[in-house]
Structure formats: C-alpha cells, structure tokens
Design a protein around this motif. Structure first.
Motif, mmCIF file in Angstrom:
data_model
loop_
_atom_site.group_PDB
_atom_site.id
_atom_site.type_symbol
_atom_site.label_atom_id
_atom_site.label_comp_id
_atom_site.label_asym_id
_atom_site.label_seq_id
_atom_site.Cartn_x
_atom_site.Cartn_y
_atom_site.Cartn_z
ATOM 1 N N ASN A 16 9.061 9.715 7.046
ATOM 2 C CA ASN A 16 8.370 8.090 7.554
ATOM 3 C C ASN A 16 7.004 8.866 8.128
ATOM 4 O O ASN A 16 5.941 8.006 7.736
ATOM 5 C CB ASN A 16 9.116 7.933 8.924
ATOM 6 C CG ASN A 16 8.603 6.483 9.325
ATOM 7 O OD1 ASN A 16 7.940 5.775 8.371
ATOM 8 N ND2 ASN A 16 8.910 6.043 10.424
ATOM 9 N N THR A 33 4.919 9.271 4.949
ATOM 10 C CA THR A 33 4.341 7.856 4.374
ATOM 11 C C THR A 33 3.277 7.348 5.063
ATOM 12 O O THR A 33 2.436 6.776 4.578
ATOM 13 C CB THR A 33 5.708 6.850 4.254
ATOM 14 O OG1 THR A 33 6.666 7.718 3.320
ATOM 15 C CG2 THR A 33 5.400 5.586 3.671
ATOM 16 N N ILE A 34 3.586 7.312 6.514
ATOM 17 C CA ILE A 34 2.500 6.760 7.163
ATOM 18 C C ILE A 34 1.011 7.492 7.006
ATOM 19 O O ILE A 34 -0.118 6.966 6.927
ATOM 20 C CB ILE A 34 2.732 6.701 8.658
ATOM 21 C CG1 ILE A 34 3.922 6.055 8.878
ATOM 22 C CG2 ILE A 34 1.434 6.564 9.670
ATOM 23 C CD1 ILE A 34 4.689 6.188 10.214
ATOM 24 N N ASN A 86 -0.691 6.348 3.647
ATOM 25 C CA ASN A 86 -1.382 4.954 4.045
ATOM 26 C C ASN A 86 -2.478 5.294 4.782
ATOM 27 O O ASN A 86 -3.468 4.629 4.482
ATOM 28 C CB ASN A 86 -0.385 3.946 5.164
ATOM 29 C CG ASN A 86 1.146 3.743 4.242
ATOM 30 O OD1 ASN A 86 1.048 3.559 2.954
ATOM 31 N ND2 ASN A 86 1.841 3.151 5.116
ATOM 32 N N ARG A 109 0.057 -0.631 0.994
ATOM 33 C CA ARG A 109 0.686 0.262 1.870
ATOM 34 C C ARG A 109 2.206 0.527 1.602
ATOM 35 O O ARG A 109 2.957 -0.538 1.108
ATOM 36 C CB ARG A 109 0.448 -0.134 3.330
ATOM 37 C CG ARG A 109 1.125 -1.412 3.753
ATOM 38 C CD ARG A 109 0.684 -1.812 4.905
ATOM 39 N NE ARG A 109 1.376 -1.040 6.027
ATOM 40 C CZ ARG A 109 2.518 -1.093 6.818
ATOM 41 N NH1 ARG A 109 3.144 -2.441 6.489
ATOM 42 N NH2 ARG A 109 3.043 -0.492 7.526
ATOM 43 N N ASP A 110 2.671 1.685 1.842
ATOM 44 C CA ASP A 110 4.137 1.706 1.637
ATOM 45 C C ASP A 110 5.153 1.656 3.061
ATOM 46 O O ASP A 110 4.332 1.937 4.203
ATOM 47 C CB ASP A 110 4.518 3.069 1.135
ATOM 48 C CG ASP A 110 3.981 3.360 -0.265
ATOM 49 O OD1 ASP A 110 4.415 2.596 -1.063
ATOM 50 O OD2 ASP A 110 2.766 4.218 -0.529
ATOM 51 N N GLN A 111 6.258 1.306 3.160
ATOM 52 C CA GLN A 111 7.229 1.204 4.131
ATOM 53 C C GLN A 111 8.506 1.613 3.768
ATOM 54 O O GLN A 111 8.920 1.400 2.685
ATOM 55 C CB GLN A 111 7.161 -0.236 4.777
ATOM 56 C CG GLN A 111 7.762 -0.461 6.021
ATOM 57 C CD GLN A 111 7.767 -1.861 6.272
ATOM 58 O OE1 GLN A 111 8.654 -2.862 5.695
ATOM 59 N NE2 GLN A 111 7.370 -2.108 7.507
ATOM 60 N N SER A 144 12.549 2.343 4.381
ATOM 61 C CA SER A 144 13.724 1.662 4.970
ATOM 62 C C SER A 144 14.915 2.732 4.965
ATOM 63 O O SER A 144 15.056 3.750 4.236
ATOM 64 C CB SER A 144 14.181 0.430 4.320
ATOM 65 O OG SER A 144 14.614 0.715 2.996
ATOM 66 N N SER A 159 12.004 3.213 -0.602
ATOM 67 C CA SER A 159 10.288 3.014 0.034
ATOM 68 C C SER A 159 9.949 1.565 -0.743
ATOM 69 O O SER A 159 10.468 1.231 -1.698
ATOM 70 C CB SER A 159 9.382 4.233 -0.401
ATOM 71 O OG SER A 159 9.490 4.133 -1.725
ATOM 72 N N GLU A 215 -1.637 -1.002 13.265
ATOM 73 C CA GLU A 215 -0.124 -0.698 12.921
ATOM 74 C C GLU A 215 0.393 0.588 12.552
ATOM 75 O O GLU A 215 1.424 0.793 13.074
ATOM 76 C CB GLU A 215 -0.173 -1.958 11.785
ATOM 77 C CG GLU A 215 -0.194 -3.235 12.205
ATOM 78 C CD GLU A 215 -0.104 -4.277 11.214
ATOM 79 O OE1 GLU A 215 0.704 -3.939 10.091
ATOM 80 O OE2 GLU A 215 -0.327 -5.498 11.301
ATOM 81 N N GLU A 216 -0.641 1.239 11.685
ATOM 82 C CA GLU A 216 -0.067 2.675 11.306
ATOM 83 C C GLU A 216 0.230 3.538 12.549
ATOM 84 O O GLU A 216 0.871 4.510 12.566
ATOM 85 C CB GLU A 216 -0.898 3.165 10.188
ATOM 86 C CG GLU A 216 -1.111 2.133 8.912
ATOM 87 C CD GLU A 216 0.355 2.295 8.169
ATOM 88 O OE1 GLU A 216 0.981 2.942 8.389
ATOM 89 O OE2 GLU A 216 0.484 1.069 7.427
ATOM 90 N N GLU A 218 3.087 2.647 14.313
ATOM 91 C CA GLU A 218 4.210 3.323 13.363
ATOM 92 C C GLU A 218 4.278 4.882 13.860
ATOM 93 O O GLU A 218 5.406 5.454 13.818
ATOM 94 C CB GLU A 218 4.274 3.183 12.071
ATOM 95 C CG GLU A 218 4.327 1.418 11.824
ATOM 96 C CD GLU A 218 5.831 0.986 12.012
ATOM 97 O OE1 GLU A 218 6.719 1.801 12.176
ATOM 98 O OE2 GLU A 218 5.956 -0.491 12.309
#
Length: 260
Positions: A18, A21-22, A25, A36-38, A40, A77, A226-227, A230
């Motif tokens: 995670n 990924t952040i 971004n 951007r990627d997120q 799950s 992702s 937001e990033e 997270e």
C-alpha cells in the motif's frame, strides 16, 4: 502464537505494498494526465473448526460455527481514471481531452497504445507525435503550416504560405467499455486487454465522448492531501501489525519459561 505472527506479517506485507502504491502516486503528482492507483484488500483463507449449521447435541444446529482467519492479502489494484485539472499552456500542440476518451498512438513496432497525454510535438516530416516520437493515429501532418487550430470536434487546420487555411485531418478519440481493465505501461501509455474490451473510435464530443481543448494539458488527478492521509493510515496499520508480532513473541517467551 505462531499463527498470530504469520497473520500480522501478512498485514505488514499488505501495508508495505500500500505504501509502495501511495509513493508512486505522490512521485507522479506532476506527471501529465497521470491516473492514481488504489489497492483493494481481501481476507486470506479461513480455517474452519466448526461448520456453521453443523449438528450439535439434542439435534440442534450450530448457529455460528467457529472460523479463524489467516490474515489479509492484496486483492487488486484499481486505476482511477478521474478527470485531472486542465492547465493552460498556450502551446498550440498541447491538446487535452475534457471528458471520457483517449488518444491512440502507434509504436515503432506497429502496435497501438492509448493515452490522455496530449503534449504533442512535430517531427522532421511534419507529423504530429508524442514526446517519445510515437505517431498520433490517425496521422496528422502539419508540415509547412502555421497558426495551427484544433477544434473541439478534433478538426485540424493551419495557415499555408499563401495565406489561406487548409484542413489537414481530424483527431479521433477512443473509448472502452471498462477503462479499469486497461493495462498501464510506461510513458503515460495504456494497452487494451480482454477486460477493457476493444477500443471504440469516436468523434470528440459525440455520444458522450469528451471534446478537445487546444492550448491545454491535463494534470495528474493525484491529491497530495489525500495521499498523505492514506500514507499516515498505512503507517499506523503497519505499526499495529508489528505490535501484534511483539505481543505474540512475548506470549511465546512466557510459554517457554513455564517449561523451564
């Protein structure tokens, strides 16, 4: 205790991915048209000690059963294809898509890729290309023309040496049934997959497709605040999982001391 350690370790591994990924971004916050990627997450396998609904004494059924999970794993992702802000550049070959759709470019091996990065250039033949030299498809040639104008519907025209204007073609955009199924490659490019469905060629502005804006480029849709939120949450989750491992280790030490 060993199970608890492995369960917590799976949580640490998931949070590490995670954070990766952040970090990607944030690193691409100024990349033109970056999406951007997120991640799950999903639960790992459960060990069932008693089946829900299993028979108990007196011909009754167990109302809940007994299951213990073994941790978490990254499920998938997701590329969030939200519209980024449009930035004025006053460069006539900077073209942004306002709404759904992608430009199609042709690689040197003849394969096609799709992008929302409309920071185009002109090569030695006067053909419109990307910053990496990939030709826009369908090809647009503006050799010898000045005062290039791109309409919202994709029409491209320019002024000739004699002072008149001539139309040299039209830029088309392409849409997909499932944009989340596109495969991200490098250089702001995507390739179609079975999940995305085939590319559907569309005139800009028609049937819900986005229209073109000349002298603009699309910024990344990454929101730094937001990033960072997270990132803090991922860090705290990682810390809690590491604390679980320490607690399980302390319990295991106490068991060892009892044996002595």
């Amino acid at each position: 205790m060993i199970r608890a350690m492995r369960t917590a370790a799976s949580g640490m591994t998931a949070q590490q991915m995670n954070v990766d990924t952040i970090a990607n971004n944030i690193a691409n916050v100024n990349t033109t048209s970056f999406k951007r990627d997120q991640l799950s997450f999903r639960t790992a396998l459960y060990r069932t000690y008693r089946e829900p609904g299993a028979a108990t004494a007196g011909n009754f059924s167990n109302p809940t059963g007994l299951q213990v999970g073994s941790g978490v794993e990254v499920g998938s992702s997701l590329k969030l294809h939200e519209q980024g802000d449009l930035e004025l550049t006053n460069n006539p070959l900077d073209i942004a898509i306002n709404g759904p759709g992608y430009f199609r470019v042709q690689l040197g091996n003849g394969e096609f890729r799709y992008t929302r990065d409309g920071s185009f250039r002109q090569d030695g033949d006067g053909t419109v290309v990307t910053a990496d030299g990939y030709r826009l498809d369908p090809q647009i040639k503006i050799d010898g023309l000045t005062s290039i104008a791109v309409g919202q519907d994709g029409s491209v025209s320019g002024e000739t040496s004699s002072g008149g204007r001539t139309n040299v073609g039209a830029i088309q955009i392409f849409r997909f049934a499932n944009v989340g199924g596109l495969k991200a490659t490098d250089a702001n490019l995507f390739s179609e997959t079975l999940s995305s469905g085939p590319a559907q060629q569309t005139v800009p502005g028609d049937a819900g497709a986005g229209f073109l804006r000349q002298n603009f480029r699309e910024r990344s849709n990454v929101q730094i605040v937001e990033e960072l939120i997270e990132l803090i949450q991922a860090q705290r989750n990682y810390e809690v999982n590491s604390r679980t491992i320490r607690v399980a280790d302390e319990m295991l030490q106490q068991v060892g001391q009892l044996i002595r």
